[in-house]
Write a protein that holds these residues in place. Sequence first.
Motif, PDB file in Angstrom:
ATOM      1  N   ARG A  56     -12.480 -67.411   4.434  1.00 38.56           N
ATOM      2  CA  ARG A  56     -12.169 -67.555   5.849  1.00 38.56           C
ATOM      3  C   ARG A  56     -13.177 -66.884   6.789  1.00 38.56           C
ATOM      4  N   GLY A  57     -14.015 -65.984   6.280  1.00 36.63           N
ATOM      5  CA  GLY A  57     -14.839 -65.137   7.145  1.00 36.63           C
ATOM      6  C   GLY A  57     -15.636 -65.898   8.182  1.00 36.63           C
ATOM      7  N   LEU A  58     -16.413 -66.896   7.776  1.00 34.29           N
ATOM      8  CA  LEU A  58     -17.249 -67.652   8.695  1.00 34.29           C
ATOM      9  C   LEU A  58     -16.418 -68.379   9.742  1.00 34.29           C
ATOM     10  N   PHE A  59     -15.268 -68.854   9.367  1.00 34.70           N
ATOM     11  CA  PHE A  59     -14.426 -69.614  10.292  1.00 34.70           C
ATOM     12  C   PHE A  59     -13.729 -68.687  11.288  1.00 34.70           C
ATOM     13  N   GLU A  60     -13.357 -67.489  10.845  1.00 32.42           N
ATOM     14  CA  GLU A  60     -12.802 -66.509  11.773  1.00 32.42           C
ATOM     15  C   GLU A  60     -13.854 -66.099  12.799  1.00 32.42           C
ATOM     16  N   ALA A  61     -15.103 -65.947  12.340  1.00 31.92           N
ATOM     17  CA  ALA A  61     -16.187 -65.612  13.256  1.00 31.92           C
ATOM     18  C   ALA A  61     -16.419 -66.733  14.260  1.00 31.92           C
ATOM     19  N   ALA A  62     -16.302 -67.974  13.823  1.00 32.91           N
ATOM     20  CA  ALA A  62     -16.473 -69.109  14.730  1.00 32.91           C
ATOM     21  C   ALA A  62     -15.382 -69.125  15.790  1.00 32.91           C
ATOM     22  N   VAL A  63     -14.172 -68.729  15.426  1.00 28.13           N
ATOM     23  CA  VAL A  63     -13.087 -68.646  16.403  1.00 28.13           C
ATOM     24  C   VAL A  63     -13.388 -67.560  17.436  1.00 28.13           C
ATOM     25  N   ALA A  76     -18.389 -75.463  36.393  1.00 26.94           N
ATOM     26  CA  ALA A  76     -17.665 -74.355  35.763  1.00 26.94           C
ATOM     27  C   ALA A  76     -16.340 -74.833  35.181  1.00 26.94           C
ATOM     28  N   ASP A  77     -15.657 -75.741  35.893  1.00 26.85           N
ATOM     29  CA  ASP A  77     -14.405 -76.318  35.372  1.00 26.85           C
ATOM     30  C   ASP A  77     -14.665 -77.099  34.074  1.00 26.85           C
ATOM     31  N   ALA A  78     -15.730 -77.901  34.108  1.00 27.83           N
ATOM     32  CA  ALA A  78     -16.060 -78.692  32.931  1.00 27.83           C
ATOM     33  C   ALA A  78     -16.429 -77.811  31.748  1.00 27.83           C
ATOM     34  N   GLN A  79     -17.162 -76.717  32.024  1.00 31.87           N
ATOM     35  CA  GLN A  79     -17.543 -75.809  30.948  1.00 31.87           C
ATOM     36  C   GLN A  79     -16.324 -75.163  30.325  1.00 31.87           C
ATOM     37  N   ILE A  80     -15.326 -74.827  31.143  1.00 30.03           N
ATOM     38  CA  ILE A  80     -14.086 -74.249  30.611  1.00 30.03           C
ATOM     39  C   ILE A  80     -13.400 -75.234  29.664  1.00 30.03           C
ATOM     40  N   LEU A  81     -13.335 -76.499  30.078  1.00 31.95           N
ATOM     41  CA  LEU A  81     -12.714 -77.517  29.214  1.00 31.95           C
ATOM     42  C   LEU A  81     -13.466 -77.654  27.897  1.00 31.95           C
ATOM     43  N   SER A  82     -14.796 -77.661  27.972  1.00 31.40           N
ATOM     44  CA  SER A  82     -15.607 -77.780  26.759  1.00 31.40           C
ATOM     45  C   SER A  82     -15.402 -76.584  25.841  1.00 31.40           C
ATOM     46  N   ASP A  83     -15.382 -75.402  26.420  1.00 26.55           N
ATOM     47  CA  ASP A  83     -15.208 -74.202  25.595  1.00 26.55           C
ATOM     48  C   ASP A  83     -13.801 -74.119  25.017  1.00 26.55           C
ATOM     49  N   ALA A 141     -16.104 -68.772  19.812  1.00 27.51           N
ATOM     50  CA  ALA A 141     -15.589 -69.780  20.735  1.00 27.51           C
ATOM     51  C   ALA A 141     -14.719 -69.143  21.814  1.00 27.51           C
ATOM     52  N   GLN A 142     -13.950 -68.127  21.426  1.00 27.10           N
ATOM     53  CA  GLN A 142     -13.125 -67.415  22.401  1.00 27.10           C
ATOM     54  C   GLN A 142     -14.002 -66.687  23.422  1.00 27.10           C
ATOM     55  N   ALA A 143     -15.094 -66.080  22.965  1.00 27.88           N
ATOM     56  CA  ALA A 143     -16.002 -65.377  23.875  1.00 27.88           C
ATOM     57  C   ALA A 143     -16.651 -66.354  24.846  1.00 27.88           C
ATOM     58  N   ALA A 144     -17.042 -67.509  24.358  1.00 33.38           N
ATOM     59  CA  ALA A 144     -17.653 -68.505  25.242  1.00 33.38           C
ATOM     60  C   ALA A 144     -16.669 -68.966  26.300  1.00 33.38           C
ATOM     61  N   LEU A 145     -15.410 -69.110  25.919  1.00 31.93           N
ATOM     62  CA  LEU A 145     -14.392 -69.514  26.890  1.00 31.93           C
ATOM     63  C   LEU A 145     -14.191 -68.434  27.940  1.00 31.93           C
ATOM     64  N   ASP A 146     -14.198 -67.184  27.523  1.00 34.13           N
ATOM     65  CA  ASP A 146     -14.036 -66.085  28.482  1.00 34.13           C
ATOM     66  C   ASP A 146     -15.195 -66.069  29.477  1.00 34.13           C
ATOM     67  N   ARG A 147     -16.429 -66.318  29.010  1.00 35.10           N
ATOM     68  CA  ARG A 147     -17.578 -66.361  29.906  1.00 35.10           C
ATOM     69  C   ARG A 147     -17.432 -67.497  30.912  1.00 35.10           C
ATOM     70  N   LEU A 165     -12.933 -73.934  21.064  1.00 37.60           N
ATOM     71  CA  LEU A 165     -12.033 -72.922  20.501  1.00 37.60           C
ATOM     72  C   LEU A 165     -10.948 -73.577  19.655  1.00 37.60           C
ATOM     73  N   GLU A 166     -10.370 -74.686  20.140  1.00 40.76           N
ATOM     74  CA  GLU A 166      -9.347 -75.396  19.370  1.00 40.76           C
ATOM     75  C   GLU A 166      -9.925 -75.923  18.060  1.00 40.76           C
ATOM     76  N   THR A 167     -11.162 -76.451  18.110  1.00 42.76           N
ATOM     77  CA  THR A 167     -11.802 -76.952  16.890  1.00 42.76           C
ATOM     78  C   THR A 167     -12.021 -75.830  15.887  1.00 42.76           C
ATOM     79  N   ALA A 168     -12.465 -74.678  16.381  1.00 50.24           N
ATOM     80  CA  ALA A 168     -12.689 -73.540  15.493  1.00 50.24           C
ATOM     81  C   ALA A 168     -11.382 -73.089  14.850  1.00 50.24           C
ATOM     82  N   LYS A 169     -10.293 -73.082  15.627  1.00 52.07           N
ATOM     83  CA  LYS A 169      -8.988 -72.685  15.074  1.00 52.07           C
ATOM     84  C   LYS A 169      -8.504 -73.697  14.035  1.00 52.07           C
ATOM     85  N   ILE A 170      -8.732 -74.993  14.315  1.00 50.80           N
ATOM     86  CA  ILE A 170      -8.333 -76.025  13.351  1.00 50.80           C
ATOM     87  C   ILE A 170      -9.109 -75.871  12.048  1.00 50.80           C
TER      88      ILE A 170
END
Length: 373
Positions: free
Chosen positions: A95-102, A150-157, A105-111, A161-166
């Motif tokens: 799981r390590g690599l996938f947890e890191a990807a999550v 900025a709105d579009a970037q939030i949607l993309s991020d 993705a969360q950090a990118a969404l916060d930015r 994040l959802e893809t990384a969690k999946i």
Amino acid sequence: MYPFAFAVARYLSILVVFSFVGTCALAQQAPPAAVAVGTVAAERKPIERSGTLVGRIEAVQRVEVRARVTGYLEEVLFKEGDLVKEGAPLYRIERGLFEAAVTAAQAALDRSKAAKVLTEIQFKRAQELLDKATGTAVARDQALAADQQADAQILSDQANLETAKINLGYTEINSPIAGKIDKTNITKGNVVGPNSGVLTTIVSQDPMYVSFPVSQRDYLEARERSAKFGKVKVKIRFSDGKTYGQIGEINFVSVSVSRSTDTILARATIPNPDGVLIDGQLVQVILESGEPEEKVLVPQAALIADQAGTYVFVVEDGKAVVKRIKIGAEIGADVVVDQGLKGGEQVIVQGIQAVRAGAPVQAAPLPKTIDRS
């Protein structure tokens, strides 16, 4: 003297000849001895019309388990051949690599959300300056575009994040159905992924399907007898001759006829509570339809075949009489007689080898349960 002796001798020889001829005549007139035979009464009883076909057992649900992400296989969590429940864990991928990807993705969404705060403020200021005639429309439009980006970037991020969690969820492979699981094709320590092929297979157990081809003629006859083909009873006989205890019902008939075999594919659902039926198993399918009909049954041991067909010996007036018959389905040790007997006839089943048509017999009825071979 000699002529007299010759006459006496001739007279005696004539007496001997007549005596011999008389003895032969008496021997020919003596009736032959009656042959001892065992008989069973031809029995009339209600029989359901049936036909036998070849079918194959199929699982109602069959799933090939595959990996949906690429990674190192840490554990195999099942025992091969066991029954598994729906949702039971089967494999675990590192799981390590996938947890890191999550986390990334969360950090990118916060930015993106922080950038949105700034672009929203800048847009409001540009609009206020334009309203006071101290700003320009170009500056306001630029601020609006930046805010929308900025709105579009939030949607993309958020999507990333959802893809990384999946993908993280795919590191644990669970059983999608309840059933019996096959052997594992990949063991712990290998790298698995979408291109690794089938990891294992799961087939549901209860109920099962049995699929079989039916000729158009049999299908039409069965449908005519039972009004609806779906009401036909379906039984299964295994290769060892044993009949399965459960009864199935037809749940599907193909919408077209096979052009190569001129048959219609039918499928029945049959209970399998003890797991006796196995996916892919070849069986005999017995179809029983319509109301029971009165038929004559005789033991198979009574049947004799020659070039003219099949016949049995019956006892009439103390003699063996040939009865030509037309036989139908086999029912255990008996056979259905479609033509030739009315029922009640004493059919010879023992001592047949010594019986000849028209010969006298001494009949002894046999018990129903006796070995008639």
